[in-house]
Design an enzyme around this catalytic site. Structure first.
Site, PDB file in Angstrom:
ATOM      1  N   LYS A  70       0.843  -1.186   0.000  1.00  0.00           N
ATOM      2  CA  LYS A  70       0.000   0.000   0.000  1.00  0.00           C
ATOM      3  C   LYS A  70       0.878   1.235   0.000  1.00  0.00           C
ATOM      4  O   LYS A  70       1.863   1.284   0.742  1.00  0.00           O
ATOM      5  CB  LYS A  70      -0.850  -0.039   1.293  1.00  0.00           C
ATOM      6  CG  LYS A  70      -1.693   1.167   1.567  1.00  0.00           C
ATOM      7  CD  LYS A  70      -3.156   0.877   1.298  1.00  0.00           C
ATOM      8  CE  LYS A  70      -3.998   2.123   1.174  1.00  0.00           C
ATOM      9  NZ  LYS A  70      -3.737   2.913  -0.039  1.00  0.00           N
ATOM     10  N   LYS A  94       5.900   2.248   8.186  1.00  0.00           N
ATOM     11  CA  LYS A  94       4.701   2.897   8.740  1.00  0.00           C
ATOM     12  C   LYS A  94       3.618   1.870   9.037  1.00  0.00           C
ATOM     13  O   LYS A  94       3.003   1.896  10.096  1.00  0.00           O
ATOM     14  CB  LYS A  94       4.116   3.903   7.725  1.00  0.00           C
ATOM     15  CG  LYS A  94       4.804   5.224   7.729  1.00  0.00           C
ATOM     16  CD  LYS A  94       4.154   6.151   6.719  1.00  0.00           C
ATOM     17  CE  LYS A  94       5.246   6.899   6.009  1.00  0.00           C
ATOM     18  NZ  LYS A  94       4.778   7.937   5.108  1.00  0.00           N
ATOM     19  N   LYS A 106       4.962   2.028  -3.313  1.00  0.00           N
ATOM     20  CA  LYS A 106       4.972   3.452  -3.679  1.00  0.00           C
ATOM     21  C   LYS A 106       5.105   3.575  -5.177  1.00  0.00           C
ATOM     22  O   LYS A 106       5.687   2.698  -5.838  1.00  0.00           O
ATOM     23  CB  LYS A 106       6.146   4.175  -3.012  1.00  0.00           C
ATOM     24  CG  LYS A 106       5.940   5.678  -2.896  1.00  0.00           C
ATOM     25  CD  LYS A 106       5.006   6.022  -1.753  1.00  0.00           C
ATOM     26  CE  LYS A 106       4.776   7.500  -1.635  1.00  0.00           C
ATOM     27  NZ  LYS A 106       4.154   7.843  -0.335  1.00  0.00           N
ATOM     28  N   THR A 190      -3.637  12.994   7.427  1.00  0.00           N
ATOM     29  CA  THR A 190      -2.203  13.110   7.729  1.00  0.00           C
ATOM     30  C   THR A 190      -1.984  14.238   8.736  1.00  0.00           C
ATOM     31  O   THR A 190      -1.283  14.069   9.744  1.00  0.00           O
ATOM     32  CB  THR A 190      -1.402  13.358   6.433  1.00  0.00           C
ATOM     33  OG1 THR A 190      -1.667  12.260   5.561  1.00  0.00           O
ATOM     34  CG2 THR A 190       0.077  13.446   6.702  1.00  0.00           C
ATOM     35  N   ASN A 221      -1.287  19.712   1.291  1.00  0.00           N
ATOM     36  CA  ASN A 221      -2.288  18.913   2.021  1.00  0.00           C
ATOM     37  C   ASN A 221      -1.901  18.774   3.493  1.00  0.00           C
ATOM     38  O   ASN A 221      -2.692  19.105   4.383  1.00  0.00           O
ATOM     39  CB  ASN A 221      -2.432  17.538   1.357  1.00  0.00           C
ATOM     40  CG  ASN A 221      -3.335  16.623   2.157  1.00  0.00           C
ATOM     41  OD1 ASN A 221      -2.913  16.019   3.141  1.00  0.00           O
ATOM     42  ND2 ASN A 221      -4.599  16.539   1.785  1.00  0.00           N
ATOM     43  N   SER A 348      -6.383   5.655   5.095  1.00  0.00           N
ATOM     44  CA  SER A 348      -6.465   4.914   3.819  1.00  0.00           C
ATOM     45  C   SER A 348      -6.882   3.470   4.095  1.00  0.00           C
ATOM     46  O   SER A 348      -7.689   2.890   3.362  1.00  0.00           O
ATOM     47  CB  SER A 348      -5.107   4.912   3.110  1.00  0.00           C
ATOM     48  OG  SER A 348      -5.020   5.998   2.225  1.00  0.00           O
TER      49      SER A 348
END
Ligand code: NAD
Length: 414
Positions: A70, A94, A106, A190, A221, A348
């Site tokens: 992910k 993470k 990624k 985030t 963001n 997510s």
């Protein structure tokens, strides 16, 4: 010595240290220091003037022992193979730190969305999905937004994937608009997570939030929502910046007005003449410094002059290892990227869960669940930092690598 390492090399350096500290053999280091898969694609796109441009894109899948990989897709002129690989390793870490059933992935495309039209961006987003469609999917690898990609781009990508597979697949990608199965609270997740980290770090240092001086580098963001949360909570946001420059006011900036005036790429300082440079901003007086833009901003060149007592890394890789050492010796509390900005991947994950079950949560439910996960993860890392007397980054990496190392072992890979 570590100062000359690039982002991938310095990530590998700390991964190796963490695995060694945990007593894993060399072969585990060999397995986890590079992604299992790295795909490079060339995407021909018809531009608005009828010419064709060939774009280069990447998708890295670091380790899928725990579950599907992910991680976001970045659109930026500086995207390169090593950066995408490092970002995929950070995603694995993470997911381990916040205990999600995922490994890290990624993606990125070398492009500059600021110079492309809406339809050119749509064709590029769809072309990228066609190029990587064989290796991604709701139970294989689930993309998301990152630098200069947003919910519209996720919507195009989801639509393209659904067309290829001939069924509706909202669980293929996260960070979608809410009407297409996006989660409440994803857009601000985030920043929410970073705000939770700031509160916990202040508690550890026995400092109040009220009137605490905050500098935030980057007003996209992560940075802009964080500025809003800090301002609304009573902190004094004294500095912000974007690609073009920075604003600093010891009395506190008018955050609401800056938010109203910023553009969709997180740019606002061009509207002012009294700007300073990003470099100057980082060294200005403050209590909390939040890098929320790009890599390698805090280095051995400026670490001695950073005035904050707490650094919370909203950006990925903003502090070099040499700077981490200097700051830790100066007793600056660093909440490292792999912990601090994990709120995005947590929500997510919540989005993917909601898509799989077809039942959706309220924003309050999402925030409450996020709070629980982030608090637990912070305490976990902080305890290891204290108990083992190691810096917060290494403590976070030891938590992050352990689950995937164990999963790789149980699968019989190592
Ligand atoms: P964004 O594209 O929305 O905003 C980036 C901001 O940084 C903009 O204000 C831009 O002007 C500024 N910027 C770009 N280059 C700069 C430079 N050279 N110097 C100073 N400022 C510069 O990106 P974002 O989503 O807010 O991501 C910012 C950082 O946070 C990245 O490192 C990203 O990987 C990380 N991050 C973001 C999320 C997320 O959910 N958005 C999640 C985890 C980590």
């Amino acid at each position: 010595m570590t100062e000359n390492l690039n982002v991938l090399q310095s990530t590998q350096f700390v991964v190796e240290k963490a695995l060694t500290l945990l007593g894993y053999p060399q072969v585990m280091i060999e397995l986890l220091k590079e992604p299992l898969r790295m795909m490079t694609v060339r995407i021909p796109i018809r531009m608005d003037d009828d010419s064709v441009r060939i774009f280069t894109g990447y998708r890295a899948q670091h380790n899928d022992a725990v579950g599907p990989t992910k991680g976001g897709v970045r659109f930026h002129p500086d995207v390169n193979e090593d950066e995408v690989k490092a970002l995929s390793i950070w995603m694995s870490l993470k997911c381990g730190i916040v205990d999600l059933p995922f490994g890290g992935g990624k993606g990125g495309i070398i492009c500059d969305p600021r110079t492309m039209s809406f339809r050119e961006l749509e064709r590029l987003s769809r072309g990228y999905v066609r190029a990587i469609s064989q290796i991604v999917g709701p139970t294989k690898d689930i993309p998301a937004p990152d630098v200069m990609t947003n919910s519209q781009i996720m919507a195009w990508m989801m639509d393209e994937y659904s067309r290829i597979r001939e069924f509706d697949a909202p669980n293929f990608i996260t960070g979608k608009p809410v009407v297409l199965g996006g989660s409440q609270g994803r857009e601000t997740a985030t920043a929410k997570g970073v705000a939770i980290m700031i509160n916990l770090a202040l508690l550890k240092r026995k400092l109040p939030l009220l009137d605490t001086r905050v500098i935030i580098q980057g007003f996209g963001n992560a940075g802009s929502y964080l500025a809003k949360f800090m301002h609304d909570a009573g902190a004094r946001v004294v500095g912000i910046s974007d690609f073009y420059g920075a604003l600093y006011d010891e009395k506190g900036l008018d955050i609401n007005s800056l938010l109203d005036r910023r553009d969709s790429f997180g740019t606002v300082t061009k509207l002012f003449t009294n700007t300073i440079t990003n470099k100057e901003l980082l060294e200005r007086p403050c209590d909390i410094l939040v890098p929320a833009a790009i890599e390698n901003q805090i280095t051995s060149d400026n670490a001695e002059r950073i005035q904050a007592s707490i650094i919370v890394e909203a950006a990925n890789g903003p502090t070099t290892l040499a700077a981490t050492k200097i700051l830790t010796e100066r007793d600056v509390l660093i909440v490292p990227d792999v912990l601090a900005n994990a709120g995005g991947v947590v929500v997510s994950y919540f989005e993917w869960v909601q898509n799989n079950q077809g039942y959706y949560w309220t924003e309050a439910e999402v925030h409450a669940k996020l709070q629980v996960v982030m608090e637990k993860s912070f305490e976990n890392v902080y305890t290891i930092h204290k108990e083992k007397n190691i810096d917060m980054r290494l403590a976070a990496y030891t938590v992050g690598v352990q689950k995937m190392a164990e999963a790789s072992k149980f699968r019989g890979w190592v």
